[in-house]
Design an enzyme around this catalytic site. Structure first.
Site, PDB file in Angstrom:
ATOM      1  N   GLY A  75       0.693  -1.151  -0.117  1.00 39.66           N
ATOM      2  CA  GLY A  75       0.068  -0.107  -0.086  1.00 39.66           C
ATOM      3  C   GLY A  75       0.851   1.371  -0.078  1.00 39.66           C
ATOM      4  O   GLY A  75       2.000   1.114   0.193  1.00 39.66           O
TER       5      GLY A  75
ATOM      6  N   THR B  97     -13.143 -13.224  -4.342  1.00 36.19           N
ATOM      7  CA  THR B  97     -12.713 -13.187  -5.732  1.00 36.19           C
ATOM      8  C   THR B  97     -13.276 -14.378  -6.568  1.00 36.19           C
ATOM      9  O   THR B  97     -13.725 -15.361  -6.024  1.00 36.19           O
ATOM     10  CB  THR B  97     -11.220 -13.604  -5.702  1.00 36.19           C
ATOM     11  OG1 THR B  97     -11.042 -13.454  -7.299  1.00 36.19           O
ATOM     12  CG2 THR B  97     -10.532 -14.748  -4.975  1.00 36.19           C
TER      13      THR B  97
ATOM     14  N   TYR C  92      -3.981 -18.835  -4.696  1.00 36.10           N
ATOM     15  CA  TYR C  92      -4.457 -17.381  -4.350  1.00 36.10           C
ATOM     16  C   TYR C  92      -6.042 -17.701  -4.102  1.00 36.10           C
ATOM     17  O   TYR C  92      -6.575 -17.289  -2.979  1.00 36.10           O
ATOM     18  CB  TYR C  92      -4.435 -16.480  -5.561  1.00 36.10           C
ATOM     19  CG  TYR C  92      -5.264 -15.284  -5.406  1.00 36.10           C
ATOM     20  CD1 TYR C  92      -5.039 -14.361  -4.353  1.00 36.10           C
ATOM     21  CD2 TYR C  92      -6.248 -15.212  -6.310  1.00 36.10           C
ATOM     22  CE1 TYR C  92      -6.218 -13.237  -4.294  1.00 36.10           C
ATOM     23  CE2 TYR C  92      -7.263 -13.995  -6.323  1.00 36.10           C
ATOM     24  CZ  TYR C  92      -7.017 -13.030  -5.359  1.00 36.10           C
ATOM     25  OH  TYR C  92      -7.794 -11.985  -5.089  1.00 36.10           O
TER      26      TYR C  92
ATOM     27  N   PHE D 229     -15.220  -9.546  -9.272  1.00 37.29           N
ATOM     28  CA  PHE D 229     -14.500  -9.860 -10.694  1.00 37.29           C
ATOM     29  C   PHE D 229     -13.467  -8.877 -10.945  1.00 37.29           C
ATOM     30  O   PHE D 229     -12.591  -8.917 -10.336  1.00 37.29           O
ATOM     31  CB  PHE D 229     -15.784  -9.951 -11.779  1.00 37.29           C
ATOM     32  CG  PHE D 229     -16.537 -11.246 -11.457  1.00 37.29           C
ATOM     33  CD1 PHE D 229     -17.002 -11.615 -10.417  1.00 37.29           C
ATOM     34  CD2 PHE D 229     -16.281 -12.174 -12.498  1.00 37.29           C
ATOM     35  CE1 PHE D 229     -17.697 -12.977 -10.373  1.00 37.29           C
ATOM     36  CE2 PHE D 229     -16.973 -13.409 -12.407  1.00 37.29           C
ATOM     37  CZ  PHE D 229     -17.628 -13.976 -11.262  1.00 37.29           C
TER      38      PHE D 229
ATOM     39  N   ILE E  74      -0.598  -8.542 -25.315  1.00 39.15           N
ATOM     40  CA  ILE E  74      -2.000  -9.290 -25.287  1.00 39.15           C
ATOM     41  C   ILE E  74      -1.614 -10.935 -24.950  1.00 39.15           C
ATOM     42  O   ILE E  74      -0.908 -11.535 -25.528  1.00 39.15           O
ATOM     43  CB  ILE E  74      -2.795  -9.270 -26.498  1.00 39.15           C
ATOM     44  CG1 ILE E  74      -3.073  -7.800 -26.763  1.00 39.15           C
ATOM     45  CG2 ILE E  74      -4.063 -10.023 -26.432  1.00 39.15           C
ATOM     46  CD1 ILE E  74      -3.935  -7.682 -28.054  1.00 39.15           C
TER      47      ILE E  74
ATOM     48  N   GLY F 110      -3.319 -20.306 -16.472  1.00 38.45           N
ATOM     49  CA  GLY F 110      -4.355 -20.067 -15.513  1.00 38.45           C
ATOM     50  C   GLY F 110      -5.405 -19.020 -15.818  1.00 38.45           C
ATOM     51  O   GLY F 110      -6.387 -18.725 -15.042  1.00 38.45           O
TER      52      GLY F 110
HETATM   53  N1  UDP Z   1      -3.876  -9.139 -19.973  1.00 39.13           N
HETATM   54  C1  UDP Z   1      -3.243  -9.013 -20.955  1.00 39.13           C
HETATM   55  N2  UDP Z   1      -1.987  -8.452 -21.163  1.00 39.13           N
HETATM   56  C2  UDP Z   1      -1.398  -7.860 -19.987  1.00 39.13           C
HETATM   57  C3  UDP Z   1      -2.173  -8.167 -18.532  1.00 39.13           C
HETATM   58  C4  UDP Z   1      -3.404  -8.691 -18.669  1.00 39.13           C
HETATM   59  O1  UDP Z   1      -3.656  -9.253 -22.179  1.00 39.13           O
HETATM   60  O2  UDP Z   1      -0.274  -7.297 -19.849  1.00 39.13           O
HETATM   61  C5  UDP Z   1      -5.229  -9.878 -20.034  1.00 39.13           C
HETATM   62  C6  UDP Z   1      -5.438 -11.144 -19.108  1.00 39.13           C
HETATM   63  O3  UDP Z   1      -4.787 -12.125 -19.688  1.00 39.13           O
HETATM   64  C7  UDP Z   1      -6.692 -11.203 -18.603  1.00 39.13           C
HETATM   65  C8  UDP Z   1      -7.173  -9.662 -19.036  1.00 39.13           C
HETATM   66  O4  UDP Z   1      -6.095  -8.930 -19.358  1.00 39.13           O
HETATM   67  O5  UDP Z   1      -7.470 -11.903 -19.863  1.00 39.13           O
HETATM   68  C9  UDP Z   1      -7.422  -9.000 -17.396  1.00 39.13           C
HETATM   69  O6  UDP Z   1      -6.165  -9.422 -16.629  1.00 39.13           O
HETATM   70  P1  UDP Z   1      -5.887  -8.744 -15.189  1.00 39.13           P
HETATM   71  O7  UDP Z   1      -4.348  -9.079 -14.889  1.00 39.13           O
HETATM   72  O8  UDP Z   1      -6.043  -7.036 -15.159  1.00 39.13           O
HETATM   73  O9  UDP Z   1      -7.053  -9.224 -14.194  1.00 39.13           O
HETATM   74  P2  UDP Z   1      -7.173 -10.831 -13.998  1.00 39.13           P
HETATM   75  O10 UDP Z   1      -8.431 -11.300 -14.927  1.00 39.13           O
HETATM   76  O11 UDP Z   1      -6.036 -11.607 -14.097  1.00 39.13           O
HETATM   77  O12 UDP Z   1      -7.912 -10.726 -12.440  1.00 39.13           O
END
Ligand code: UDP
Length: 327
Positions: free
Chosen positions: A43, A123, A147, A175, A213, A290
């Site tokens: 934090g 979560t 987690y 979410f 991506i 994951g």
């Molecule tokens: N994601 C991505 N590139 C990044 C970070 C995240 O493509 O650099 C994708 C990730 O695979 C997921 C979505 O964005 O499908 C949201 O990821 P984030 O880590 O924000 O949240 P999560 O869903 O893991 O809680």
């Protein structure tokens, strides 16, 4: 003018973090007295705006005893968890120590001091690989990483405490929390940053070259993962409403917090291009381990019981509010 009520002292554990700091500011605005306990491991001290700040850990029983015996705490909200799925796979003991053992320590201190209202940040990761979408609260609970397991373990502890004592709790399964409040003073800051929207905005403001991506071969309309983004202010409102339900005598409640609307990674990037006016450079990467293809909430239960309607959670508003803090 708001009159502060001493029966409205709410201990916000992890109140210097992203969601906790928003919660503290939210409660302060509506007349509660937030008290923030945070060890500053992730934090930021400057994110605690309008609240008493205590630096320390929930692992410290003497500190918890001191806090609970010197202040009249009506309820505890717990945001102080480690949240990185990948790290939890590499360092499971770190997650079980903090998210489970330390949280249990906090709960034991609450029992000792007869503080019986607890709001827990859980979560969507407790559901594991989705069997169907959108996901409601009756979906099987099968977390697939430490987690998610750590959150599920505490959910189980809470159910058992409720049966054994006059203990009330709310479990809120987030979410994808995103955005920032309208004050422009708070934002999403993780170190290292791993979340999609902050990373995209770091590209837009020149802090980062490009966004990778993770996977474009998912069974989704454009091949990229679909997520349900929920504005942090809407999350805070749901916490306040869950607290109100406990105050009204409800013993326990479990809610998904999302909008029911999913957006793909590509849609998020396109929306950010439109809002920031920046050409966000993109790289194609492999799938992240994951990551389910689609994670979308059925939040009907929260909307119905809490009379909760997300106000700010359309994608454009989320990105606009987040961008204000980055630009
Ligand atoms: N994601 C991505 N590139 C990044 C970070 C995240 O493509 O650099 C994708 C990730 O695979 C997921 C979505 O964005 O499908 C949201 O990821 P984030 O880590 O924000 O949240 P999560 O869903 O893991 O809680």
């Amino acid at each position: 003018m708001l009159i502060k009520n001493s029966n409205k002292n709410i201990l916000i554990v992890g109140g210097a973090g992203y969601i906790g700091s928003h919660m503290s500011a939210f409660l302060s605005r509506i007349g509660y007295t937030p008290i923030v306990l945070d060890d500053l491991s992730t934090g930021h001290r400057d994110a605690v705006l309008d609240a008493e700040f205590i630096e320390g850990s929930i692992a410290d029983s003497a500190l918890l005893d001191h806090i609970f015996s010197t202040r009249s705490i009506a309820a505890v909200m717990h945001f102080a968890s480690f949240i990185q799925v990948g790290e939890s796979v590499r360092l499971p003991e770190k997650y079980y120590q903090n998210n489970v053992a330390n949280t249990l320590n906090l709960l034991i201190a609450m029992l000792k001091h007869k503080i019986n209202k607890f709001i827990f940040s859980s979560t969507a990761a407790v559901y594991g690989e989705p069997h169907y979408t959108p996901i409601d609260e009756n979906h099987p609970i099968k977390p697939i990483n430490p987690y998610g397991c750590s959150k599920n373990m505490i959910e189980q502890v809470l159910a058992d405490l409720m049966h054994a004592y006059s203990f009330q709790y709310a479990v809120l399964r987030y979410f994808n929390a995103a955005g920032a409040d309208l004050s422009g003073k708070l934002c999403e800051r993780h170190d290292p940053e791993t979340h999609l929207i902050p990373l995209i905005l770091q590209v837009a403001n020149g802090q980062r070259e490009d966004i990778t991506i993770y996977g474009q071969d998912y069974p989704t309309p454009d091949g990229t993962c679909v997520r349900d983004y929920i504005h942090v202010t809407d999350l805070c409102d749901a916490h306040f409403k869950a607290l109100s339900m406990l105050e009204a005598g409800e013993k326990c409640c479990i809610y998904n917090l999302g909008t029911g609307q999913g957006y793909s990674v590509k849609q998020v990037i396109d929306a950010a291009r439109e809002i920031t006016g920046c050409d966000i450079s993109v790289k194609q990467g492999a799938r992240r381990e994951g990551d389910p293809a689609i994670l979308v909430a059925d939040a009907t239960r929260a909307m119905r019981d809490l009379k909760w309607t997300p106000q700010y959670s359309d994608l454009k508003t989320i990105i606009q509010h987040a961008w204000k803090t980055y630009s």
